[in-house]
Write a protein that holds these residues in place. Structure first.
Motif, PDB file in Angstrom:
ATOM      1  N   ILE A 169      17.545  27.832  48.964  1.00  0.00           N
ATOM      2  CA  ILE A 169      17.820  26.915  50.075  1.00  0.00           C
ATOM      3  C   ILE A 169      17.161  25.558  49.814  1.00  0.00           C
ATOM      4  N   VAL A 170      15.906  25.591  49.346  1.00  0.00           N
ATOM      5  CA  VAL A 170      15.199  24.347  49.033  1.00  0.00           C
ATOM      6  C   VAL A 170      15.888  23.625  47.878  1.00  0.00           C
ATOM      7  N   GLN A 171      16.186  24.346  46.800  1.00  0.00           N
ATOM      8  CA  GLN A 171      16.771  23.687  45.635  1.00  0.00           C
ATOM      9  C   GLN A 171      18.141  23.107  45.946  1.00  0.00           C
ATOM     10  N   ASN A 172      18.941  23.819  46.743  1.00  0.00           N
ATOM     11  CA  ASN A 172      20.238  23.270  47.152  1.00  0.00           C
ATOM     12  C   ASN A 172      20.064  21.932  47.859  1.00  0.00           C
ATOM     13  N   ALA A 173      19.132  21.904  48.811  1.00  0.00           N
ATOM     14  CA  ALA A 173      18.915  20.677  49.579  1.00  0.00           C
ATOM     15  C   ALA A 173      18.385  19.555  48.695  1.00  0.00           C
ATOM     16  N   VAL A 174      17.465  19.875  47.809  1.00  0.00           N
ATOM     17  CA  VAL A 174      16.901  18.866  46.914  1.00  0.00           C
ATOM     18  C   VAL A 174      17.994  18.261  46.041  1.00  0.00           C
ATOM     19  N   ASP A 175      18.839  19.104  45.477  1.00  0.00           N
ATOM     20  CA  ASP A 175      19.909  18.598  44.618  1.00  0.00           C
ATOM     21  C   ASP A 175      20.858  17.680  45.388  1.00  0.00           C
ATOM     22  N   MET A 176      21.163  18.038  46.637  1.00  0.00           N
ATOM     23  CA  MET A 176      22.045  17.199  47.437  1.00  0.00           C
ATOM     24  C   MET A 176      21.395  15.860  47.757  1.00  0.00           C
ATOM     25  N   VAL A 177      20.152  15.896  48.176  1.00  0.00           N
ATOM     26  CA  VAL A 177      19.462  14.664  48.570  1.00  0.00           C
ATOM     27  C   VAL A 177      19.300  13.731  47.378  1.00  0.00           C
ATOM     28  N   ARG A 178      19.057  14.294  46.219  1.00  0.00           N
ATOM     29  CA  ARG A 178      18.970  13.461  45.007  1.00  0.00           C
ATOM     30  C   ARG A 178      20.310  12.790  44.713  1.00  0.00           C
ATOM     31  N   ALA A 179      21.403  13.479  45.014  1.00  0.00           N
ATOM     32  CA  ALA A 179      22.724  12.879  44.816  1.00  0.00           C
ATOM     33  C   ALA A 179      22.955  11.704  45.752  1.00  0.00           C
ATOM     34  N   LEU A 180      22.222  11.657  46.856  1.00  0.00           N
ATOM     35  CA  LEU A 180      22.343  10.552  47.804  1.00  0.00           C
ATOM     36  C   LEU A 180      21.420   9.387  47.452  1.00  0.00           C
ATOM     37  N   GLY A 181      20.634   9.539  46.390  1.00  0.00           N
ATOM     38  CA  GLY A 181      19.822   8.427  45.918  1.00  0.00           C
ATOM     39  C   GLY A 181      18.340   8.546  46.172  1.00  0.00           C
ATOM     40  N   ILE A 182      17.889   9.611  46.810  1.00  0.00           N
ATOM     41  CA  ILE A 182      16.450   9.810  47.019  1.00  0.00           C
ATOM     42  C   ILE A 182      15.939  10.569  45.807  1.00  0.00           C
ATOM     43  N   VAL A 183      15.282   9.864  44.910  1.00  0.00           N
ATOM     44  CA  VAL A 183      15.005  10.383  43.570  1.00  0.00           C
ATOM     45  C   VAL A 183      14.064  11.578  43.587  1.00  0.00           C
ATOM     46  N   GLU A 214       5.166  24.039  41.560  1.00  0.00           N
ATOM     47  CA  GLU A 214       4.209  23.670  40.518  1.00  0.00           C
ATOM     48  C   GLU A 214       4.577  24.275  39.172  1.00  0.00           C
ATOM     49  N   ARG A 215       5.179  25.450  39.200  1.00  0.00           N
ATOM     50  CA  ARG A 215       5.519  26.164  37.966  1.00  0.00           C
ATOM     51  C   ARG A 215       6.946  25.864  37.486  1.00  0.00           C
ATOM     52  N   GLY A 216       7.621  24.928  38.138  1.00  0.00           N
ATOM     53  CA  GLY A 216       8.944  24.535  37.698  1.00  0.00           C
ATOM     54  C   GLY A 216      10.065  25.425  38.170  1.00  0.00           C
ATOM     55  N   GLN A 217       9.785  26.339  39.107  1.00  0.00           N
ATOM     56  CA  GLN A 217      10.839  27.193  39.648  1.00  0.00           C
ATOM     57  C   GLN A 217      11.654  26.479  40.719  1.00  0.00           C
ATOM     58  N   ILE A 218      11.132  25.379  41.226  1.00  0.00           N
ATOM     59  CA  ILE A 218      11.853  24.443  42.090  1.00  0.00           C
ATOM     60  C   ILE A 218      11.645  23.065  41.478  1.00  0.00           C
ATOM     61  N   ARG A 219      12.729  22.352  41.238  1.00  0.00           N
ATOM     62  CA  ARG A 219      12.621  21.099  40.478  1.00  0.00           C
ATOM     63  C   ARG A 219      13.098  19.899  41.284  1.00  0.00           C
ATOM     64  N   GLY A 220      12.486  18.756  40.979  1.00  0.00           N
ATOM     65  CA  GLY A 220      12.990  17.488  41.495  1.00  0.00           C
ATOM     66  C   GLY A 220      12.444  17.061  42.832  1.00  0.00           C
ATOM     67  N   ALA A 221      11.381  17.710  43.328  1.00  0.00           N
ATOM     68  CA  ALA A 221      10.892  17.377  44.668  1.00  0.00           C
ATOM     69  C   ALA A 221       9.393  17.603  44.762  1.00  0.00           C
ATOM     70  N   ALA A 278      25.270  15.322  60.490  1.00  0.00           N
ATOM     71  CA  ALA A 278      26.352  15.695  59.582  1.00  0.00           C
ATOM     72  C   ALA A 278      25.967  17.018  58.939  1.00  0.00           C
ATOM     73  N   GLY A 279      26.972  17.854  58.643  1.00  0.00           N
ATOM     74  CA  GLY A 279      26.671  19.170  58.105  1.00  0.00           C
ATOM     75  C   GLY A 279      27.468  19.499  56.869  1.00  0.00           C
ATOM     76  N   ILE A 280      26.830  20.179  55.914  1.00  0.00           N
ATOM     77  CA  ILE A 280      27.500  20.559  54.682  1.00  0.00           C
ATOM     78  C   ILE A 280      26.903  21.849  54.155  1.00  0.00           C
ATOM     79  N   VAL A 281      27.751  22.699  53.569  1.00  0.00           N
ATOM     80  CA  VAL A 281      27.310  23.938  52.944  1.00  0.00           C
ATOM     81  C   VAL A 281      27.240  23.724  51.440  1.00  0.00           C
ATOM     82  N   LEU A 282      26.133  24.173  50.862  1.00  0.00           N
ATOM     83  CA  LEU A 282      25.863  23.992  49.439  1.00  0.00           C
ATOM     84  C   LEU A 282      25.751  25.351  48.752  1.00  0.00           C
TER      85      LEU A 282
END
Length: 319
Positions: A169-183, A214-221, A278-282
């Motif tokens: 759930i976290v990784q899905n959201a992170v990937d989406m938010v990064r696509a919107l420009g929040i690095v 911290e161990r890289g199991q969740i990336r980009g946030a 706004a709502g979206i399923v990932l």
């Protein structure tokens, strides 16, 4: 990638953020989107408005006589818009999911049917839309009182997610938010308290998720938790409680402990805080635009813009 331009710090008109998202799609090819069972004026108007803005190319999937009746009621001209005639809402969901699985459409958009009915078709093996990730929902909140976007997950799909599900759930959201420009989005793992309590599973999950990041199991946030809501969104509240964190007071994404907490939080922001959602399923092979009949038109268009930005980002746009 440049940072997404956030709404003004306070007192901005609700919906400003969605207008900026729509502006960010300029020059992108619209998403060919199966609109599932759009048999009322709200769903049909949202799809046609999104088409007029160049966000989607709608394919209307449902009982043709009901779709045309809704169009007549709303004064909408469907000339040039493809209609796929099926008997009822369940058949519409199955047909649209199959179209997405076959690559005939790039996204799905919920019309006048229940979320469970749509998702039942999406997760069916024959649809071929599942990936290695748990599917999850994100609300993109444009709240006048908050100085940045606020994304809440998961308030619509996963009822009581365990640790493994929360990781997805976290990784899905992170990937989406990064696509919107929040690095590098900041993720607050919401609980009722700020300390780990063995009697509260959500606090244990929060601590584990931080270590997984911290161990890289969740990336980009950046992750921190457990954090109560006030500490996640208010730097002064965090300071008073002595919480030193790059996330506290500056959260972009809020991970809620379960669907009930998330749904109540999102609806409170909408109805008492003047926010739009706004709502979206990932987590599926295509983005799924999940709107409510109660959503204002601008929020529905915002959902379409997010889906377009996400899909084109995954394709490496601009190429």
């Amino acid at each position: 990638m440049t940072e997404l331009i956030h709404p003004p710090a306070s007192g901005h008109q609700s919906g400003t953020g969605y207008r900026k998202l729509i502006a960010m799609t300029a020059g992108m090819p619209p998403l060919r989107t199966a609109v599932v069972h759009p048999v009322d004026t709200h769903a049909l108007t949202a799809a046609v408005d999104a088409a007029h803005l160049g966000l989607i190319v709608p394919v209307l999937v449902g009982p043709a006589h009901k779709i045309h009746a809704a169009a007549d009621s709303a004064g909408i001209d469907l000339t040039g818009i493809e209609v796929v005639n099926v008997e009822h809402s369940a058949a519409a969901a199955e047909a649209a999911a199959a179209m997405a699985g076959d690559g005939q459409v790039e996204a799905l958009m919920k019309g006048s049917l229940h979320t469970d009915e749509l998702m039942h078709a999406v997760v069916a093996p024959q649809a071929r839309l599942r990936t290695g990730r748990r599917m999850s929902h994100v609300f993109a909140i444009d709240a006048p009182a908050y100085p940045r976007w606020l994304f809440i997950t998961d308030a619509a799909l996963n009822i009581s997610p365990d640790l493994a599900a929360k990781r997805d759930i976290v990784q899905n959201a992170v990937d989406m938010v990064r696509a919107l420009g929040i690095v590098r989005p900041r993720v607050a793992l919401l609980c009722a308290v700020e300390t780990v309590n063995p009697a509260m599973q959500s606090t244990l999950d929060a601590a584990a998720l931080c270590k997984m990041a911290e161990r890289g199991q969740i990336r980009g946030a950046l992750l921190d938790g457990p954090l109560a809501f006030d500490n996640a969104v208010s730097a002064s509240a965090a300071l008073i409680k002595g919480i030193i964190s790059p996330v506290a007071g500056h959260a972009d994404i809020l991970l809620v402990p379960d669907i009930e907490a998330g749904n109540m939080l999102a609806k409170q922001l909408e109805y008492l805080g003047g926010a739009q959602m706004a709502g979206i399923v990932l987590g599926a092979r295509v983005p799924i635009i999940l709107t409510s009949r109660a959503d204002p038109t601008l929020a529905r268009l915002g959902s379409c813009a997010i889906a377009l930005l996400l899909a084109r980002h995954q394709q490496g746009w601009p190429k």
